[in-house]
Design an enzyme around this catalytic site. Sequence first.
Site, PDB file in Angstrom:
ATOM      1  N   TRP A  66     -58.710 -26.922  -3.547  1.00 52.64           N
ATOM      2  CA  TRP A  66     -60.055 -26.449  -3.875  1.00 52.64           C
ATOM      3  C   TRP A  66     -60.005 -25.823  -5.283  1.00 52.64           C
ATOM      4  CZ3 TRP A  66     -62.081 -21.055  -2.742  1.00 52.64           C
ATOM      5  CH2 TRP A  66     -63.475 -20.992  -2.839  1.00 52.64           C
ATOM      6  N   ASP A  71     -55.138 -20.462   3.817  1.00 57.76           N
ATOM      7  CA  ASP A  71     -56.587 -20.379   3.619  1.00 57.76           C
ATOM      8  C   ASP A  71     -57.260 -21.251   4.687  1.00 57.76           C
ATOM      9  OD1 ASP A  71     -59.103 -19.887   2.709  1.00 57.76           O
ATOM     10  OD2 ASP A  71     -59.004 -21.277   1.029  1.00 57.76           O
ATOM     11  N   LYS A  75     -68.712 -22.015   7.476  1.00 60.74           N
ATOM     12  CA  LYS A  75     -68.962 -23.346   8.033  1.00 60.74           C
ATOM     13  C   LYS A  75     -69.059 -23.290   9.563  1.00 60.74           C
ATOM     14  CE  LYS A  75     -67.015 -24.134   3.921  1.00 60.74           C
ATOM     15  NZ  LYS A  75     -67.474 -24.662   2.689  1.00 60.74           N
TER      16      LYS A  75
HETATM   17  C1  LMR Z   1     -66.655 -26.579  -0.965  1.00 59.21           C
HETATM   18  O1  LMR Z   1     -65.457 -26.809  -1.166  1.00 59.21           O
HETATM   19  O2  LMR Z   1     -67.552 -27.371  -1.240  1.00 59.21           O
HETATM   20  C2  LMR Z   1     -67.059 -25.279  -0.313  1.00 59.21           C
HETATM   21  O3  LMR Z   1     -65.930 -24.553   0.012  1.00 59.21           O
HETATM   22  C3  LMR Z   1     -68.058 -24.516  -1.083  1.00 59.21           C
HETATM   23  C4  LMR Z   1     -67.531 -23.894  -2.334  1.00 59.21           C
HETATM   24  O4  LMR Z   1     -67.720 -22.680  -2.492  1.00 59.21           O
HETATM   25  O5  LMR Z   1     -66.944 -24.575  -3.180  1.00 59.21           O
END
Ligand code: LMR
Length: 396
Positions: free
Chosen positions: A128, A209, A244
């Site tokens: 992420w 996480d 979520k």
């Molecule tokens: C995502 O990966 O789309 C979600 O976790 C929202 C975000 O804050 O990026």
Amino acid sequence: MFAHLPPYAGDPILSLMESYQRDARADKVNLGIGVYADGAGVIPVLPSVRAVEVEDHFNSAPCTYLPMEGHTGYRQAVAQLLFGPELPDQNHLAIIQTLGGSGALKVGADLIARFFPQPQIWVPDPTWDNHIGIFEGAGFGVQRYPYYDADKKGLAFDALLSKLESLEAGSVVLLHPCCHNPTGIDPDRGQWTQIIEVLERRALLPFFDLAYQGFAASLEQDVWPVRECVRRGIAFFLSNSFSKIFSLYGERVGALSVFCPQDGQANNVLGQLKLTVRRNYSSPPLHGALIVARVLSDAHLRQQWEGEVNQMRERVHGMRERLHAGLAKVLPEYNFGFLLRQNGMFGYTGLSAAQVERLREQHGVYAVSSGRICVAGLNPGNVDKVCLAMAEVIRG
Ligand code: LMR
């Protein structure tokens, strides 16, 4: 005064939301941000959450400050959900309520940076985007360990393991216990066992996480790596989010847990977490935490909510199958079987940034430039359009 401030290029995920909202096309499809929409394309208010919100005493409760560490009943209920039968006693667990999972990552990062000078964190490649932002922002050097094998469209397991083997003792390693974001590819139980053996042998510090508990296999199975670390007495940080799985994105409800296997440490860790919170935002918000605490602690509401999580997981899985079948029909020369091996909300399509741009510009289908799509944004009304649009950009 502010002339030296550069412009902000925008966040690769959140900016997409803004562009989507500005898009006037009636048939646009939002597969960018990781948000669950139901079969009608609506972000649901879960019936278990609604049941709490209409309770009289819930609405008349005074809105006072919470303590720095958050609501006591919430912290207890969350610890129980996360650790189940492996729940450590309070001498071995420091847990605080946080502003979503991101808030937990930030508080954990600040704490580590204060007590472990020149910290380094190893994150999966890819991960992420905001993992990198949060840890760099807290003063960490961020390094990557191999995770995704683009040729196999699967886990680069051998490379991952040998990289972990090579890390210095005390290195922080970020791990997604389930539903890896963005790839959806998770290690299997045997691979997790090997990863955890390396964490233990090399004395590494895992930072888990957990944003999608219950969206891969079940609420219980998805936390297996975390509980295995408790069983083995491996210290770790764990951020978790209810955005979520409670559909409570805007309430910012999460927690940070620190497992302290050695006696006599959890209390000081908790104290330093409180101090970190005080210096950041003083104390967390009340409303969302009260909802989650009530649902988790009431047997009837809890059962109802678990059913809702199962339904969300199954709907997304069903749309993943529809997407796979639809793509197989419009692009029979390609094999999209890899989509079925991915877990959770995301599909990692292998589309290039240029193809993603064409999806958006020409078809109004929004995805992240890495090729990640949010499968939870698909529904029977838009999946065929998405398949045709993907076929068109893939064929070029
Ligand atoms: C995502 O990966 O789309 C979600 O976790 C929202 C975000 O804050 O990026």
